[in-house]
Design an enzyme around this catalytic site. Structure first.
Site, PDB file in Angstrom:
ATOM      1  CB  SER A   1     -13.310  -3.411  -2.181  1.00 45.19           C
ATOM      2  OG  SER A   1     -12.127  -2.986  -2.452  1.00 45.19           O
ATOM      3  N   PRO A   2     -15.690  -3.265   0.872  1.00 45.97           N
ATOM      4  CG  PRO A   2     -15.720  -2.728   2.930  1.00 45.97           C
ATOM      5  CD  PRO A   2     -14.795  -3.025   2.038  1.00 45.97           C
TER       6      PRO A   2
ATOM      7  N   GLY B   1     -17.301  -1.250  -2.703  1.00 49.10           N
ATOM      8  CA  GLY B   1     -16.966  -1.459  -4.102  1.00 49.10           C
ATOM      9  C   GLY B   1     -15.863  -0.791  -4.493  1.00 49.10           C
ATOM     10  N   GLY B   2     -15.064  -0.591  -3.619  1.00 50.61           N
ATOM     11  CA  GLY B   2     -13.638   0.072  -3.846  1.00 50.61           C
ATOM     12  C   GLY B   2     -13.552   1.743  -3.560  1.00 50.61           C
TER      13      GLY B   2
ATOM     14  CB  ALA C   1     -16.703   4.141  -1.600  1.00 49.15           C
ATOM     15  N   GLY C   2     -18.634   6.273  -3.491  1.00 54.22           N
ATOM     16  CA  GLY C   2     -19.573   7.264  -3.172  1.00 54.22           C
ATOM     17  C   GLY C   2     -20.878   6.937  -3.993  1.00 54.22           C
TER      18      GLY C   2
ATOM     19  CE1 TYR D   1      -3.090  -2.890   0.050  1.00 55.15           C
ATOM     20  CE2 TYR D   1      -3.729  -2.416   2.087  1.00 55.15           C
ATOM     21  CZ  TYR D   1      -3.901  -3.056   0.997  1.00 55.15           C
ATOM     22  OH  TYR D   1      -4.907  -4.221   0.918  1.00 55.15           O
TER      23      TYR D   1
ATOM     24  CG  HIS E   1      -1.648  -8.765  -0.748  1.00 56.67           C
ATOM     25  ND1 HIS E   1      -1.223  -7.426  -0.611  1.00 56.67           N
ATOM     26  CD2 HIS E   1      -2.910  -8.520  -1.184  1.00 56.67           C
ATOM     27  CE1 HIS E   1      -1.795  -6.426  -1.053  1.00 56.67           C
ATOM     28  NE2 HIS E   1      -3.083  -6.991  -0.965  1.00 56.67           N
TER      29      HIS E   1
HETATM   30  N1  LIG Z   1      -6.573  -8.022   0.015  1.00 54.39           N
HETATM   31  C1  LIG Z   1      -6.804  -7.373  -0.975  1.00 54.39           C
HETATM   32  O1  LIG Z   1      -6.458  -7.883  -1.990  1.00 54.39           O
HETATM   33  C2  LIG Z   1      -7.472  -6.142  -1.116  1.00 54.39           C
HETATM   34  C3  LIG Z   1      -7.716  -5.471  -2.027  1.00 54.39           C
HETATM   35  C4  LIG Z   1      -8.469  -4.268  -1.895  1.00 54.39           C
HETATM   36  C5  LIG Z   1      -8.486  -3.673  -0.622  1.00 54.39           C
HETATM   37  N2  LIG Z   1      -8.048  -4.382   0.572  1.00 54.39           N
HETATM   38  C6  LIG Z   1      -8.371  -3.986   1.993  1.00 54.39           C
HETATM   39  O2  LIG Z   1      -9.663  -3.572   1.917  1.00 54.39           O
HETATM   40  C7  LIG Z   1      -9.800  -2.322   2.558  1.00 54.39           C
HETATM   41  C8  LIG Z   1     -11.246  -1.641   1.948  1.00 54.39           C
HETATM   42  O3  LIG Z   1     -11.147  -1.626   0.562  1.00 54.39           O
HETATM   43  P1  LIG Z   1     -11.194  -0.286  -0.356  1.00 54.39           P
HETATM   44  O4  LIG Z   1     -10.455   0.725   0.611  1.00 54.39           O
HETATM   45  O5  LIG Z   1     -10.403  -0.791  -1.530  1.00 54.39           O
HETATM   46  O6  LIG Z   1     -12.717   0.032  -0.889  1.00 54.39           O
HETATM   47  P2  LIG Z   1     -13.960   0.395   0.088  1.00 54.39           P
HETATM   48  O7  LIG Z   1     -13.732   0.094   1.568  1.00 54.39           O
HETATM   49  O8  LIG Z   1     -15.072  -0.232  -0.681  1.00 54.39           O
HETATM   50  O9  LIG Z   1     -14.136   1.953   0.025  1.00 54.39           O
HETATM   51  C9  LIG Z   1     -13.265   2.802   0.463  1.00 54.39           C
HETATM   52  C10 LIG Z   1     -13.821   4.224   0.522  1.00 54.39           C
HETATM   53  O10 LIG Z   1     -14.996   4.230   0.906  1.00 54.39           O
HETATM   54  C11 LIG Z   1     -15.279   5.752   1.633  1.00 54.39           C
HETATM   55  N3  LIG Z   1     -16.039   5.384   2.757  1.00 54.39           N
HETATM   56  C12 LIG Z   1     -15.766   4.752   3.707  1.00 54.39           C
HETATM   57  N4  LIG Z   1     -16.725   4.720   5.092  1.00 54.39           N
HETATM   58  C13 LIG Z   1     -17.608   5.529   4.397  1.00 54.39           C
HETATM   59  C14 LIG Z   1     -18.822   6.160   4.830  1.00 54.39           C
HETATM   60  N5  LIG Z   1     -19.289   5.559   5.895  1.00 54.39           N
HETATM   61  N6  LIG Z   1     -19.519   6.591   3.866  1.00 54.39           N
HETATM   62  C15 LIG Z   1     -19.173   7.081   2.778  1.00 54.39           C
HETATM   63  N7  LIG Z   1     -17.996   6.610   2.259  1.00 54.39           N
HETATM   64  C16 LIG Z   1     -17.245   5.961   2.941  1.00 54.39           C
HETATM   65  C17 LIG Z   1     -13.844   6.293   2.026  1.00 54.39           C
HETATM   66  O11 LIG Z   1     -14.017   7.509   1.356  1.00 54.39           O
HETATM   67  P3  LIG Z   1     -12.735   8.554   2.080  1.00 54.39           P
HETATM   68  O12 LIG Z   1     -11.398   8.304   1.478  1.00 54.39           O
HETATM   69  O13 LIG Z   1     -13.436   9.864   1.569  1.00 54.39           O
HETATM   70  O14 LIG Z   1     -12.763   8.404   3.551  1.00 54.39           O
HETATM   71  C18 LIG Z   1     -12.885   5.274   1.082  1.00 54.39           C
HETATM   72  O15 LIG Z   1     -12.106   6.073   0.203  1.00 54.39           O
HETATM   73  C19 LIG Z   1      -8.630  -1.564   1.804  1.00 54.39           C
HETATM   74  O16 LIG Z   1      -8.489  -0.201   2.672  1.00 54.39           O
HETATM   75  C20 LIG Z   1      -7.539  -2.508   2.112  1.00 54.39           C
HETATM   76  O17 LIG Z   1      -7.069  -2.463   3.336  1.00 54.39           O
HETATM   77  C21 LIG Z   1      -7.510  -5.758   0.431  1.00 54.39           C
END
Ligand SMILES: NC(=O)c1ccc[n+]([C@@H]2O[C@H](COP(=O)([O-])OP(=O)(O)OC[C@H]3O[C@@H](n4cnc5c(N)ncnc54)[C@H](OP(=O)(O)O)[C@@H]3O)[C@@H](O)[C@H]2O)c1
Length: 286
Positions: A208-209, A211-212, A216-217, A53, A128
């Site tokens: 990415s709960p 959608g990433g 996400a928005g 990251y 990973h």
């Molecule tokens: N193992 C893997 O291969 C893999 C791949 C991808 C991700 N991950 C892990 O999974 C985590 C989560 O996935 P992600 O970060 O890709 O995507 P995500 O959780 O689906 O979306 C993240 C975005 O959601 C927004 N958000 C968060 N909480 C919110 C809320 N309550 N209301 C409105 N918007 C909200 C945030 O905006 P702001 O930035 O504006 O706060 C953030 O940028 C990663 O951070 C990482 O640790 C793992």
């Protein structure tokens, strides 16, 4: 906060994903630290990261180092915080993600993560992603060696299908504590892995709960039933999404990413949201 189990530990039922604080478009360090501190204030005790990251090629481990600094600078007790990192992915700096699942790389990467996190043993170390160039048993074997050597306290895997989950658990002599797979309203094909984890008592961490980072928005506008249920409860569609995941099985611990304190504060409120069986069925069908 309500807690769930990973291995022998209890962690807050909602974790924090660190990725948005270190990739392209990341905020300044002050806002990132405030986001991590807001999560801790809410009772988050699982923080997910990875050595990959980072943005530029010469800053491997940017997110791990950031988390270590934020924990060190927090006024309260952080002894119950489980930092979950990963090895096996690389980012050459051109926006792409490459793989190295060789035991040599994983062992070197773990040593570097240990130094950046400033700990004697990594809380949870996750492979990973399977590397098609390396037999899976060899990559997981390296994780087992790290566990046996006391370099890591708990072992997990990520991006694994049911067969690999069973194989990894076998190689780890039944010590696999977590599986981290993509899972969201837009991406549901990990249901079999979620169900297998529930059966085996292994924590399932949906990545990415929403959608990433980039989508996400749009959660509420893309999935009308999530917006409808959110309106009925006067909460965000994001909270509804997390409450829906938590209701799937007691092993589920979502790790929503955030780069603003308000985002993680809103997300953690999902632990107080109870959805009816009718609402859950509606969301399942959305
Ligand atoms: N193992 C893997 O291969 C893999 C791949 C991808 C991700 N991950 C892990 O999974 C985590 C989560 O996935 P992600 O970060 O890709 O995507 P995500 O959780 O689906 O979306 C993240 C975005 O959601 C927004 N958000 C968060 N909480 C919110 C809320 N309550 N209301 C409105 N918007 C909200 C945030 O905006 P702001 O930035 O504006 O706060 C953030 O940028 C990663 O951070 C990482 O640790 C793992």
């Amino acid at each position: 906060m309500q807690t769930r189990r990973i291995g022998g530990l209890q962690v807050g039922a909602i974790g924090l994903g660190g990725m948005p604080m270190s990739l392209e478009g990341r905020p300044d360090e002050g806002r990132s630290v405030a986001t991590i501190h807001a999560a801790l204030d809410e009772g988050v005790t699982l923080i997910d990261t990875a050595d990959a990251y980072h943005w530029h090629a010469d800053e491997v481990g940017h997110n791990e180092a950031l988390i270590a600094r934020a924990l060190a600078g927090y006024g309260g007790d952080t002894s119950d915080v489980l930092v979950a990192t990963k090895g096996g992915h690389l980012r050459p700096g051109d926006g792409s993600w490459t793989l190295d699942g060789s035991p040599e790389h994983l062992k070197r990467a773990c040593e570097a993560s240990l130094k950046r996190l400033g700990v004697e043993a990594i809380g949870l170390y996750q492979l990973h992603r399977p590397d098609p160039k390396v037999p899976y048993a060899e990559s997981v074997g390296a994780i087992r060696d790290l566990l046996d050597a006391g370099k890591i306290r708990f072992a997990g895997i990520s991006n694994a299908d049911p067969e690999r989950i069973r194989q990894a658990n076998e190689i780890l002599d039944g010590r696999l504590v977590s599986v981290q797979n993509q899972f969201s309203p837009a991406f549901r094909s990990s249901e079999p892995e979620l169900e297998l984890c529930a059966e085996l008592g292994i924590a399932f961490l949906p990545w990415s709960p929403f959608g990433g980072i980039l989508r996400a928005g749009e959660l509420g506008s893309r999935f009308a039933p999530f917006q409808r249920v959110a309106a009925a409860h006067e909460v965000s569609a994001h909270q509804v999404c997390l409450a829906w995941m938590l209701a799937k099985a007691p092993v589920v611990i979502p790790i929503p990413g955030a780069s603003r304190p308000q985002s993680i504060t809103d997300s953690t409120a999902a632990v107080r949201l109870t959805l009816t069986a009718e609402e859950l069925a509606l969301l399942d069908a959305a």
